[in-house]
Design a protein around this motif. Sequence first.
Motif, mmCIF file in Angstrom:
data_model
loop_
_atom_site.group_PDB
_atom_site.id
_atom_site.type_symbol
_atom_site.label_atom_id
_atom_site.label_comp_id
_atom_site.label_asym_id
_atom_site.label_seq_id
_atom_site.Cartn_x
_atom_site.Cartn_y
_atom_site.Cartn_z
ATOM 1 N N SER A 5 -3.227 -1.701 10.924
ATOM 2 C CA SER A 5 -4.575 -0.918 10.657
ATOM 3 C C SER A 5 -5.401 -0.940 11.804
ATOM 4 O O SER A 5 -6.171 0.244 11.949
ATOM 5 C CB SER A 5 -5.205 -1.195 9.433
ATOM 6 N N TRP A 35 -16.896 1.938 -5.230
ATOM 7 C CA TRP A 35 -16.084 0.693 -4.937
ATOM 8 C C TRP A 35 -16.548 -0.288 -5.676
ATOM 9 O O TRP A 35 -17.881 -0.459 -5.692
ATOM 10 C CB TRP A 35 -15.696 0.453 -3.331
ATOM 11 N N GLN A 85 -11.783 5.455 -0.299
ATOM 12 C CA GLN A 85 -10.295 4.973 -0.112
ATOM 13 C C GLN A 85 -9.620 5.288 -1.314
ATOM 14 O O GLN A 85 -8.513 5.121 -1.453
ATOM 15 C CB GLN A 85 -10.634 3.680 0.075
ATOM 16 N N VAL A 122 -8.237 4.849 5.057
ATOM 17 C CA VAL A 122 -8.201 3.275 4.952
ATOM 18 C C VAL A 122 -9.748 2.928 5.555
ATOM 19 O O VAL A 122 -10.074 3.545 6.581
ATOM 20 C CB VAL A 122 -7.177 2.683 5.374
ATOM 21 N N ALA A 123 -10.210 2.020 4.973
ATOM 22 C CA ALA A 123 -11.596 1.558 5.630
ATOM 23 C C ALA A 123 -11.486 1.013 6.933
ATOM 24 O O ALA A 123 -10.445 0.639 7.385
ATOM 25 C CB ALA A 123 -12.284 0.390 4.713
ATOM 26 N N GLU A 164 -1.293 0.961 -3.467
ATOM 27 C CA GLU A 164 -2.545 1.432 -2.973
ATOM 28 C C GLU A 164 -3.710 0.369 -2.820
ATOM 29 O O GLU A 164 -3.205 -0.546 -3.235
ATOM 30 C CB GLU A 164 -3.010 2.308 -3.942
ATOM 31 N N ASN A 165 -4.716 0.666 -2.300
ATOM 32 C CA ASN A 165 -5.925 -0.072 -2.448
ATOM 33 C C ASN A 165 -6.075 -0.606 -4.042
ATOM 34 O O ASN A 165 -6.145 0.255 -4.758
ATOM 35 C CB ASN A 165 -7.153 0.164 -2.203
ATOM 36 N N GLN A 186 -17.809 5.340 -0.367
ATOM 37 C CA GLN A 186 -17.123 4.594 -1.169
ATOM 38 C C GLN A 186 -18.276 4.558 -2.133
ATOM 39 O O GLN A 186 -18.519 3.485 -2.715
ATOM 40 C CB GLN A 186 -17.088 3.231 -0.669
ATOM 41 N N GLN A 229 -15.466 5.351 8.854
ATOM 42 C CA GLN A 229 -16.264 5.999 7.921
ATOM 43 C C GLN A 229 -17.868 5.401 8.149
ATOM 44 O O GLN A 229 -18.694 6.221 7.867
ATOM 45 C CB GLN A 229 -15.865 5.213 6.605
ATOM 46 N N GLY A 246 -10.891 11.160 3.311
ATOM 47 C CA GLY A 246 -10.058 10.145 2.738
ATOM 48 C C GLY A 246 -9.507 9.135 4.155
ATOM 49 O O GLY A 246 -9.942 9.601 5.141
#
Lengths: 505, 310, 365
Positions: free
Chosen positions: A166, A427, A456, A288-289, A39-40, A424, A293, A286
């Motif tokens: 991505s 984050w 994320q 991935v960046a 994961e991230n 986020q 977003q 949700g």
Amino acid sequence: MTPPLLTLTGLTKSYPGVVANEDVSLTIARGEVHALLGENGAGKSTLVKMIYGLVTPDAGQMVLNGKAFSPDKPSTARTAGIAMVFQHFSLFGALSVAENIALGMENPPKMRALAQQISKVSDQFGLPLDPSRIVGDLSAGERQRVEIIRCLLQDPKLLIMDEPTSVLTPQEVDILFETLRKLRDAGTSILYISHKLEEIRALCDTATVLRRGKNVGTCVPRDTSARDMAELMVGTRLHDPERRDRPKGATVLDVTNLSAASHSAFGTSLKNVSLSVCKGEILGIGGVAGNGQDELLAALSGEIRTKRGMISLDGRDVGHLPPTSRRALGTLSAPEERLGHAAAPDMSLMENAFLSAATRKALTSLGFANWGKTRGYADEIIARFDVRTPNNQVAARALSGGNLQKFVVGREILQDPDVLVVNQPTWGVDASAAAAIRQALLDMADAGKAVVVISQDLDELLEITDRFCALNEGRLSASVPTTELSVEKIGLMLGGAHDLETANV
Amino acid sequence: MDWSAINPAFYVASVMVAATPLLLAAIGELVVEKTGVLNLGVEGMMIIGAVCGFITAVETGSPSLGFVGGALGGAALSVVFAVLTQFFLTSQVPTGLALTLFGLGASAMVGQSYVGIVPPKMPQLMSGAELNAFERIVLGHDAMLYIGLAIPVAVWAVLRFSRLGLILRAVGEDHNAAHALGYKVMWIRFGAIVFGGACAGFGGAYLSLVRVPQWTEGMTTGAGWIALALVVFASWRPLLIILGAYIFGGIAILQLNLQAAGSTIPVEYLSMSPYVITIFVLVLLSALHKYGISRAQAPAMLGRSFHASN
Amino acid sequence: MYKLEKRPNPSNLWAYLTPFLALIATMIAGGIMFWMLGKPPVDAIRTIFWDPLFNEQFAAYSRPQLLVKAAPLILIAIGLSIGFKAGVWNIGAEGQYVIGALCGAAVALAVYPLEAWWIFPAMVTAGAVGGFMWGMIPAILKIKLGTNEILVSLMLVYVALELLSSMSVGVLRNPDGNGFPGSRNLQQYASAHNAEIWQGSSVHWGVVAAFSAVVLAYVLMSKHRLGFQIKLAGAAPKAARFAGVNPHVITAVCLGISGALAGMAGMFEVAGPAGQVSIDFASGYGFTAIIVAFLGRLNPWGILAAGLLMSLTYIGGELAQFIIGLPASAISAFQGMLLFFLLAGELLVNYRIRRAAPRTVKEAA
């Protein structure tokens, strides 16, 4: 058995407050496509930076081709035959493909010879690219080809690719995979960093899974189910989220077929996004960046104005209104970028409080700012959200990430909005501040407000949201109650599947 | 008004002389802007070049050495700008303005005792009153004019074909990416700034040694600002600098000739025409860019400071 | 090796210290420059900075002149500083100054020889409006087409100067002036004259306007929401957008205010100290005001002090011209140096100089 290409033993790297990699060992064989999965925040980037010479390990050894290997900078790694394609490209938009490649090489040949080499490699590996085209005109997939060809011209033994798909369309993904297979067959090893399970199952020979900085297992993707890999990645902490019996009120935010162009040159535009949030509900988004977003938040906050009929608040059409009007009507937001977007770095906390709260907290009269009242409000935020700062005159940039985030989120919450959208929210924030922020969001929902959390962080979304959808390339999936999320569904979401349905793998 | 008073051959030759200082200053600034730096101090560097060149020529008796002196003077002043913007990270706009102001004042002080002196004359390839039109236009100039014409061509070639040119352009497009690739952004910009200063100084020296030729304080009368506009006019393309300089020189000389020939247009409207035309050109270029007809040519990093710790 | 490290909080100490250090450094550097040119350094520096204030022989004349020269500088610089804070670069204040003077004078000359109380206020309004319109040209072009305001406003300076010349010998020329260029002398036209308010004080309406502008700017920038938005637009454009600030409004407001103030300054000057519209009316105040704005660190009180300082250098420069034969425009060198040292000193406000550890491996973001 041919000796392995690269062996990592016991690599460890810590930063203040976090252990990025702990005692990681792995082996990459020659002519192998090796996935690095996690994961991230699992530690993939740090591990790879150590291999490429951008970061020095605190402990552990690396052996490349039978010899000890400890690069102190990228050019050493490059000379040893390691090449890397980063997630964010270092390309010059106004220059041509050939010129960009020349800039990334130590001793490039003359332009004409270089152009010929580029054409040759591009044909050989199935990466169609015209050396004379201007990079600014290329699609994301084509730009990635520039980066790849730049690497290939150095004849690497190991090619590291960081989250390569991505930014690619499905067709471009197919082209890329063909190229990587050709490379592997020609003897080059590939270290493929990703969290997209179906892709890894389709392409990679071996996969090493990292979780919280540790190597938690190696598997052969072809023989392992998506579910098992997801479980390795995510761990068995996937308990059923607490059922929260909160009374749901009426729908307060309604987004219908929202389409909007991005305000930045390389952003993702939104395509037919639809969602609705009720009072007392937390909706999680949700993904991935880089999938829209920022644009979604900007459309909701008013920084991007939309056509009429796309966004309505309590039944009232608001999509065309600017930020100040939306604040007055009760929609507040907290952007992802703390310094520079949510807060002005060189201005004091007091001024940053004014920035957002002037309207709702009546901090002006006849246009004149009431600094005394603003100071009071800033102090209230600092006290209620435990922001560690000497006073409210300190510049925003002086605060630690966690403290500034508490301030920024607290600034919005204490304005008592009807709808709060956060991007986020935790984050880069330390654990206790993150917990405090999440609790504050839960408290808001308990008080009957509507909250949208774009994140994320899977843990976070599981912990606090009532419903859940995924944002991918500007499109939003249908929402699912969080309690119905299973490991498999989560893995597919992480893999970028658009509709949380089983992908055709 | 007496049209016959305007001799075409003389006119073209005068235009070439008038265009040269503009051309030199503009090509120097173009190189600087290609690396992402906006130096508003061109006027200051030009006039320092004018006075240094003048003094050098008078003291040494050699006009050619005068040009060297002018270039060195402009370059020396530009070092101040380079140090401030690259090492002290000062904002480029006020620093450039300070440079202009300083240059104007310092040149006045330094040149005080040289007012009214006649400098040694630059030899021309062919001279005399009996030249025919072709000879006058093409061959009737001093060596520096031809060198001046060659510089934009050389800059074009270097930018287009050489590695140095590629690196310069890369720095101006994305200084962070250039830094990530290992290029020394600060030093590249430093070098470009000094080159720009040398060119501006060269151009200024041409003013005081050939075009006028004399020294008076403030003699550049805004040529440095026109040079800045020329860079935009040429869309940062070196060869178009020649075109732009000739157009502006052409207008400047034309309005002088019209005045001399007794034109009924008030002299001030003629004098303001170069500036008005510049505005129109700027507006046209922005409109073309806004409506997508022409791609933005300005280096993306123009005016932005670079700090390596990002 | 040394490296620069950004301070968490901008240093207040250095923010106050820098202008003084810059002044001292300028005096030293200027002295060196004089010495290199064979002029006595200490005498020259004293003549420029000290004598106008304290020398019995000259101060009586020079001291009142301080306000006269400072007023237009301060008035224009206040307007410019508002724009600079927002990142709107008005370099054409000199042109707005001239146009304001022309408009103000035109009103007076149009109604001559009428004497009435409303003439002077009408002139002030005309001056402000003229400067405002001249400033709105680059504003509109920037808003509509994204044209860079630096070059447009600058080119308009030259256009304005030519208009000045043209009107001095044309439309506004004194019909009773025996054919000499230049307009009627407004000092002799009572209703139009921007006279001293109190005898011997040399305070004219322009001085009053300048001080008022300082106070109003202070109130605007530190107490009003618009001032906050202007500062925010320059400091953090994305945050400004987030806060709901409209960049076009900011551009228009900044260029409009600075144009109007510069225009007023021009009008006060032409109806007062200068007296008439003439070819050499423009003396570069619009450009010097840029220096004053930065020297005052874009702060109204700082600009007040910087304007007085700059005015001192102008007067000192004239004195030096008179006594040691310095050319008049040489004082620009000092003004430029002051700005250099100030800008260089700014570094210490935002950065610390640290000894860098020997390089190991850089940690890329």
